[in-house]
Write a protein that holds these residues in place. Structure first.
Motif, mmCIF file in Angstrom:
data_model
loop_
_atom_site.group_PDB
_atom_site.id
_atom_site.type_symbol
_atom_site.label_atom_id
_atom_site.label_comp_id
_atom_site.label_asym_id
_atom_site.label_seq_id
_atom_site.Cartn_x
_atom_site.Cartn_y
_atom_site.Cartn_z
ATOM 1 N N THR A 142 4.425 -81.569 60.925
ATOM 2 C CA THR A 142 3.934 -81.918 61.509
ATOM 3 C C THR A 142 2.961 -83.468 61.567
ATOM 4 O O THR A 142 3.085 -84.383 62.240
ATOM 5 C CB THR A 142 3.094 -80.695 62.816
ATOM 6 O OG1 THR A 142 4.460 -80.111 62.579
ATOM 7 C CG2 THR A 142 2.478 -81.267 64.331
ATOM 8 N N ARG A 143 2.463 -83.107 60.255
ATOM 9 C CA ARG A 143 1.677 -83.914 59.161
ATOM 10 C C ARG A 143 1.666 -85.179 59.349
ATOM 11 O O ARG A 143 2.053 -86.295 59.763
ATOM 12 C CB ARG A 143 0.488 -83.519 58.303
ATOM 13 C CG ARG A 143 0.407 -84.753 58.374
ATOM 14 C CD ARG A 143 -1.195 -83.729 56.822
ATOM 15 N NE ARG A 143 -1.556 -84.312 56.132
ATOM 16 C CZ ARG A 143 -0.890 -85.173 54.428
ATOM 17 N NH1 ARG A 143 -0.179 -84.673 53.959
ATOM 18 N NH2 ARG A 143 -1.638 -85.872 53.925
ATOM 19 N N TYR A 144 3.568 -85.011 58.719
ATOM 20 C CA TYR A 144 4.128 -86.528 58.388
ATOM 21 C C TYR A 144 4.563 -87.272 59.140
ATOM 22 O O TYR A 144 5.078 -88.292 59.408
ATOM 23 C CB TYR A 144 5.227 -85.787 57.300
ATOM 24 C CG TYR A 144 4.682 -85.783 55.904
ATOM 25 C CD1 TYR A 144 3.474 -87.011 54.911
ATOM 26 C CD2 TYR A 144 4.964 -84.564 54.912
ATOM 27 C CE1 TYR A 144 3.068 -86.500 53.859
ATOM 28 C CE2 TYR A 144 4.307 -83.971 53.649
ATOM 29 C CZ TYR A 144 3.673 -85.040 53.220
ATOM 30 O OH TYR A 144 3.023 -84.806 51.762
ATOM 31 N N ASP A 145 5.759 -86.024 60.618
ATOM 32 C CA ASP A 145 5.674 -86.641 61.257
ATOM 33 C C ASP A 145 5.162 -88.178 62.560
ATOM 34 O O ASP A 145 4.849 -89.041 62.662
ATOM 35 C CB ASP A 145 5.991 -86.280 62.802
ATOM 36 C CG ASP A 145 7.063 -85.480 62.001
ATOM 37 O OD1 ASP A 145 8.171 -86.020 61.329
ATOM 38 O OD2 ASP A 145 8.060 -84.230 62.291
ATOM 39 N N HIS A 146 3.389 -87.236 62.403
ATOM 40 C CA HIS A 146 2.268 -88.393 63.273
ATOM 41 C C HIS A 146 2.101 -89.268 62.460
ATOM 42 O O HIS A 146 1.816 -89.910 62.914
ATOM 43 C CB HIS A 146 1.330 -87.096 63.207
ATOM 44 C CG HIS A 146 0.144 -87.880 63.939
ATOM 45 N ND1 HIS A 146 -0.284 -88.667 65.304
ATOM 46 C CD2 HIS A 146 -1.276 -88.430 62.750
ATOM 47 C CE1 HIS A 146 -1.332 -88.627 65.527
ATOM 48 N NE2 HIS A 146 -2.236 -88.781 64.419
ATOM 49 N N HIS A 147 2.133 -89.206 61.096
ATOM 50 C CA HIS A 147 1.717 -90.333 59.954
ATOM 51 C C HIS A 147 3.007 -91.885 60.566
ATOM 52 O O HIS A 147 2.817 -92.746 60.317
ATOM 53 C CB HIS A 147 1.920 -89.904 58.742
ATOM 54 C CG HIS A 147 1.051 -91.348 57.617
ATOM 55 N ND1 HIS A 147 2.471 -92.165 56.882
ATOM 56 C CD2 HIS A 147 0.006 -91.543 57.606
ATOM 57 C CE1 HIS A 147 1.358 -92.466 56.271
ATOM 58 N NE2 HIS A 147 -0.097 -92.583 56.662
ATOM 59 N N ASP A 148 4.138 -91.661 60.699
ATOM 60 C CA ASP A 148 5.003 -91.716 60.233
ATOM 61 C C ASP A 148 5.021 -92.995 61.945
ATOM 62 O O ASP A 148 5.299 -94.272 61.905
ATOM 63 C CB ASP A 148 6.472 -91.213 60.026
ATOM 64 C CG ASP A 148 6.890 -91.296 58.899
ATOM 65 O OD1 ASP A 148 6.313 -91.596 58.199
ATOM 66 O OD2 ASP A 148 7.621 -89.707 59.057
ATOM 67 N N GLN A 149 4.474 -91.651 63.319
ATOM 68 C CA GLN A 149 4.654 -92.852 64.087
ATOM 69 C C GLN A 149 3.476 -93.417 64.753
ATOM 70 O O GLN A 149 3.728 -94.759 65.069
ATOM 71 C CB GLN A 149 4.312 -91.465 65.287
ATOM 72 C CG GLN A 149 5.225 -91.208 65.850
ATOM 73 C CD GLN A 149 4.878 -89.272 66.477
ATOM 74 O OE1 GLN A 149 3.464 -89.682 67.179
ATOM 75 N NE2 GLN A 149 6.512 -89.296 67.409
ATOM 76 N N ARG A 150 2.150 -93.707 63.785
ATOM 77 C CA ARG A 150 1.436 -94.043 63.560
ATOM 78 C C ARG A 150 1.849 -95.329 62.498
ATOM 79 O O ARG A 150 1.140 -96.758 62.955
ATOM 80 C CB ARG A 150 0.009 -93.383 63.122
ATOM 81 C CG ARG A 150 -0.680 -93.173 63.682
ATOM 82 C CD ARG A 150 -2.241 -92.474 62.770
ATOM 83 N NE ARG A 150 -2.202 -92.087 61.393
ATOM 84 C CZ ARG A 150 -2.875 -92.082 60.276
ATOM 85 N NH1 ARG A 150 -3.677 -93.249 60.692
ATOM 86 N NH2 ARG A 150 -2.712 -91.458 59.753
ATOM 87 N N VAL A 151 2.627 -95.466 61.647
ATOM 88 C CA VAL A 151 2.850 -96.202 60.637
ATOM 89 C C VAL A 151 3.656 -97.516 61.285
ATOM 90 O O VAL A 151 3.413 -98.409 61.119
ATOM 91 C CB VAL A 151 3.457 -96.199 59.462
ATOM 92 C CG1 VAL A 151 3.913 -97.352 58.619
ATOM 93 C CG2 VAL A 151 2.233 -95.430 58.834
ATOM 94 N N LYS A 152 4.976 -96.834 61.797
ATOM 95 C CA LYS A 152 5.709 -97.662 63.128
ATOM 96 C C LYS A 152 5.421 -98.077 64.262
ATOM 97 O O LYS A 152 6.309 -97.903 64.749
ATOM 98 C CB LYS A 152 7.079 -97.179 63.082
ATOM 99 C CG LYS A 152 7.476 -96.583 61.493
ATOM 100 C CD LYS A 152 8.894 -95.069 61.801
ATOM 101 C CE LYS A 152 9.666 -94.474 60.246
ATOM 102 N NZ LYS A 152 10.667 -93.969 60.519
#
Length: 119
Positions: free
Chosen positions: A46-56
């Protein structure tokens, strides 16, 4: 009185049960470790998915502006540009020689002529 007594401590009911059946303690511990591993993997994902959404999250305007100003990269052009810039910044200067040293340094010593000992 001796330093180490020969009497052992009274073992409790729990201690004797663990000695007879070690799985009473081991199986719940292993189950706890496996459950914790699965729980932490979902939290980490969940943490990595949230980070990817913010970056993309890039708007269309930002995308177009990024592509418009881009110049094609050529490694040979960069090499020549950087090597030319390095040559412009220095100038050869003479320094004072130490006292007693000739202008062109010390000449190499003359080789010794071979001596014939078979005369």
């Amino acid at each position: 009185m001796p330093a180490f007594s020969s009497k052992s401590f009274k073992s409790s009911n729990l201690g004797s049960t663990i000695k007879k059946h070690p799985s009473v303690f081991g199986v719940p511990f292993v189950l706890l470790m496996v459950a914790a591993s699965f729980g932490l993997s979902s939290v980490t994902q969940t943490r990595y998915d949230h980070h990817d959404q913010r970056v993309k999250q890039v708007t269309k305007e930002q995308e177009l502006r990024l592509d418009r100003n881009r110049k094609k990269f050529d490694i040979r052009e960069e090499y020549f540009r950087l090597s030319a810039a390095a040559d412009e910044d220095w100038e050869p200067k003479r320094i004072q020689r130490p006292a007693g040293l000739p202008e062109w340094g010390v000449p190499p010593p003359e080789p010794q002529p071979p001596t014939d000992s078979k005369k």
